[in-house]
Design an enzyme around this catalytic site. Sequence first.
Site, short mmCIF file in Angstrom:
data_model
loop_
_atom_site.label_atom_id
_atom_site.label_comp_id
_atom_site.label_asym_id
_atom_site.label_seq_id
_atom_site.Cartn_x
_atom_site.Cartn_y
_atom_site.Cartn_z
N SER A 1 20.68 15.85 -3.77
CA SER A 1 19.24 16.01 -3.62
C SER A 1 18.48 14.82 -4.19
O SER A 1 17.28 14.69 -3.95
CB SER A 1 18.76 17.32 -4.26
OG SER A 1 19.29 17.48 -5.54
N LYS A 2 19.17 13.96 -4.95
CA LYS A 2 18.56 12.73 -5.47
C LYS A 2 17.19 12.96 -6.07
O LYS A 2 16.26 12.16 -5.90
CB LYS A 2 18.43 11.66 -4.37
CG LYS A 2 19.76 11.18 -3.79
CD LYS A 2 19.57 10.00 -2.85
CE LYS A 2 20.82 9.59 -2.13
NZ LYS A 2 21.38 10.62 -1.21
N ARG A 3 17.05 14.09 -6.80
CA ARG A 3 15.77 14.35 -7.45
C ARG A 3 15.53 13.29 -8.53
O ARG A 3 16.48 12.73 -9.09
CB ARG A 3 15.76 15.73 -8.10
CG ARG A 3 16.07 16.89 -7.16
CD ARG A 3 15.09 17.00 -6.04
NE ARG A 3 15.20 18.30 -5.38
CZ ARG A 3 14.68 18.58 -4.20
NH1 ARG A 3 14.02 17.64 -3.53
NH2 ARG A 3 14.79 19.78 -3.67
N THR B 1 23.17 15.04 -7.47
CA THR B 1 22.77 13.63 -7.55
C THR B 1 21.33 13.55 -8.08
O THR B 1 20.47 14.36 -7.72
CB THR B 1 22.84 12.94 -6.17
OG1 THR B 1 22.02 13.65 -5.25
CG2 THR B 1 24.26 12.90 -5.64
#
EC number: 4.1.1.23
Length: 270
Positions: free
Chosen positions: A94-96, A120
């Site tokens: 989700s690359k938050r 992620t």
Amino acid sequence: MSFTQQLAAAWQKNNSLLCVGLDPDPAKFPAHLKGRDDAIFEFCAAIVDATADLVCSFKPQIAYFAARRAEDQLEALIAHIHDKHPGIPVILDSKRGDIGSTAEQYAVEAFGRYKADAVTVNPYMGRDSVEPYLAYPDKGVILLCRTSNPGGSDLQFLEVEGEKLYERVARLAAKEWNSTGQIGLVVGATFPAEIARVRAIVGDMPLLVPGIGAQGGDIEATVKAGRTADATGLMINSSRAILYAGKDEGYADAARKAAQETRDAINQYR
Ligand SMILES: O=C(O)c1cc(=O)[nH]c(=O)n1[C@@H]1O[C@H](COP(=O)(O)O)[C@@H](O)[C@H]1O
């Protein structure tokens, strides 16, 4: 079991450093699935079942589900992996990247709602944007470091106080932030020299390496640059090249064949 223990067991059991990325695009689905309400789940679950003995992890990409209001199918898919293929870690991609109080909510999303084993995270807002995820002592937190995309160099390659920005991220992650021992880093297969540089900085930390397959990264260079002394240490991701290896009803078999070939190509250089 912690994320890193689970990953070490999966590396061994399946003799594989391959991570299959689950980036389901309905426009590319075989005709028999089109129009079905559960098409995204069905497509991904068939890929998962066909490849689970060939991988060290699965990585569903949240945008492909959220864009189509299919978050319930993402929940069902992760539950399916845990239920049918126990021991294979699920990395929610989700690359938050947000400040502490909001990051707390993203951590609940990843670990509470979706029950992912790892997530992620974009660490470029700094330490307190990473810390909330470390409140979950068994969960993996995989930080973007040197990403595979061409524009990754715009910022990550800048020189800061004698080192590259991505090297600073690797150093902070390994030496200052890793309170749980569950941090990993993303380093693109499109930049093997930087994989070697990151490996030298972080010791045995697991590296998630996307960029082989559709993005053209070199498998031999990736493995040689990133493997640890015991020939593990890597989760080498391929998404489109596996998911869309076949176009018709036999897509899951085609995905299995592509996964097997990729795993074997990786193992040749370990
Ligand atoms: O964090 C990631 O997974 C990621 C980081 C990166 O630097 N580059 C990168 O491609 N990814 C993801 O890895 C996957 C690559 O997909 P393919 O190029 O189809 O194999 C996509 O889900 C990307 O979002």
